[in-house]
Design an enzyme around this catalytic site. Sequence first.
Site, PDB file in Angstrom:
ATOM      1  CE1 TYR A   1      -9.517  -2.903   0.419  1.00  0.00           C
ATOM      2  CE2 TYR A   1      -8.563  -1.072  -0.792  1.00  0.00           C
ATOM      3  CZ  TYR A   1      -8.422  -2.180   0.015  1.00  0.00           C
ATOM      4  OH  TYR A   1      -7.174  -2.575   0.439  1.00  0.00           O
TER       5      TYR A   1
ATOM      6  CE  LYS B   1      -3.957  -2.190   2.269  1.00  0.00           C
ATOM      7  NZ  LYS B   1      -4.936  -2.049   3.371  1.00  0.00           N
TER       8      LYS B   1
ATOM      9  CG  ASN C   1      -3.589  -2.266   6.807  1.00  0.00           C
ATOM     10  OD1 ASN C   1      -3.426  -1.845   5.667  1.00  0.00           O
ATOM     11  ND2 ASN C   1      -4.609  -3.050   7.128  1.00  0.00           N
TER      12      ASN C   1
ATOM     13  CG  HIS D   1      -5.748  -6.130   0.159  1.00  0.00           C
ATOM     14  ND1 HIS D   1      -6.911  -6.153   0.887  1.00  0.00           N
ATOM     15  CD2 HIS D   1      -5.952  -6.957  -0.912  1.00  0.00           C
ATOM     16  CE1 HIS D   1      -7.786  -6.951   0.278  1.00  0.00           C
ATOM     17  NE2 HIS D   1      -7.227  -7.434  -0.817  1.00  0.00           N
TER      18      HIS D   1
ATOM     19  CD  GLU E   1      -9.243  -9.101  -3.279  1.00  0.00           C
ATOM     20  OE1 GLU E   1      -8.063  -9.422  -2.990  1.00  0.00           O
ATOM     21  OE2 GLU E   1     -10.070  -8.738  -2.419  1.00  0.00           O
TER      22      GLU E   1
HETATM   23  P1  CMP Z   1      -7.508  -4.323   3.972  1.00  0.00           P
HETATM   24  O1  CMP Z   1      -7.140  -5.662   4.468  1.00  0.00           O
HETATM   25  O2  CMP Z   1      -6.927  -3.861   2.676  1.00  0.00           O
HETATM   26  O3  CMP Z   1      -9.109  -4.222   3.871  1.00  0.00           O
HETATM   27  C1  CMP Z   1      -9.841  -3.031   4.041  1.00  0.00           C
HETATM   28  C2  CMP Z   1      -8.973  -1.873   4.469  1.00  0.00           C
HETATM   29  O4  CMP Z   1      -9.673  -0.786   5.051  1.00  0.00           O
HETATM   30  C3  CMP Z   1      -8.041  -2.339   5.575  1.00  0.00           C
HETATM   31  O5  CMP Z   1      -7.082  -3.235   5.069  1.00  0.00           O
HETATM   32  C4  CMP Z   1      -7.516  -0.994   6.073  1.00  0.00           C
HETATM   33  O6  CMP Z   1      -6.488  -0.455   5.235  1.00  0.00           O
HETATM   34  C5  CMP Z   1      -8.741  -0.091   5.903  1.00  0.00           C
HETATM   35  N1  CMP Z   1      -9.412   0.250   7.178  1.00  0.00           N
HETATM   36  C6  CMP Z   1      -9.486   1.486   7.692  1.00  0.00           C
HETATM   37  N2  CMP Z   1     -10.172   1.480   8.834  1.00  0.00           N
HETATM   38  C7  CMP Z   1     -10.562   0.223   9.058  1.00  0.00           C
HETATM   39  C8  CMP Z   1     -11.311  -0.396  10.103  1.00  0.00           C
HETATM   40  N3  CMP Z   1     -11.806   0.287  11.144  1.00  0.00           N
HETATM   41  N4  CMP Z   1     -11.517  -1.720  10.025  1.00  0.00           N
HETATM   42  C9  CMP Z   1     -11.027  -2.428   8.963  1.00  0.00           C
HETATM   43  N5  CMP Z   1     -10.300  -1.878   7.930  1.00  0.00           N
HETATM   44  C10 CMP Z   1     -10.079  -0.562   7.999  1.00  0.00           C
END
Ligand code: CMP
Length: 140
Positions: free
Chosen positions: A51, A11, A114, A117, A128
């Site tokens: 998303y 990311k 984070n 993904h 995906e």
């Molecule tokens: P990802 O696994 O890519 O899936 C959805 C993304 O939304 C997650 O990682 C985070 O980057 C983002 N995100 C932001 N806030 C939240 C939250 N409260 N709970 C889950 N995902 C979140």
Amino acid sequence: MDIQRTLSIIKPDATAKNITGAINADIEAHGLRIIAQKRIILAKNQAERFYGVHSDKPFFQSLVNYMSSGPVVVQVLEGENAVGNYRDIMGATDPAKAELNTIRQKFGSSIENNAVHGSDSTENANREISFFFASTEITG
Ligand code: CMP
């Protein structure tokens, strides 16, 4: 042997920190092969479509803005139980809750920023992967 493929995204927070290579080293050290990879900048409407399942969540607009804020590296990973294995290697969505030595624990900075993904099921992995890659771009 259950050889699977999964989609990974390194990311914008991670590409900004110049740690694509460190993350790839972790992926390969855990036995997954990077069989396709490209660095791109997502348009907002691409991030919204990717998303789409989260469109009703309070964090959706912020997530779309973040995912289109800088380069991402999209990848296809292949290996034994790749979907579940990569989720273990990534760690929990929230880096503060991720297990020691997982990618998100080491490199993530918040629940949104984070670092990576990974697909959450083989069905979503297929969807995906085809979102980003033509079959001719994947060299298994
Ligand atoms: P990802 O696994 O890519 O899936 C959805 C993304 O939304 C997650 O990682 C985070 O980057 C983002 N995100 C932001 N806030 C939240 C939250 N409260 N709970 C889950 N995902 C979140």
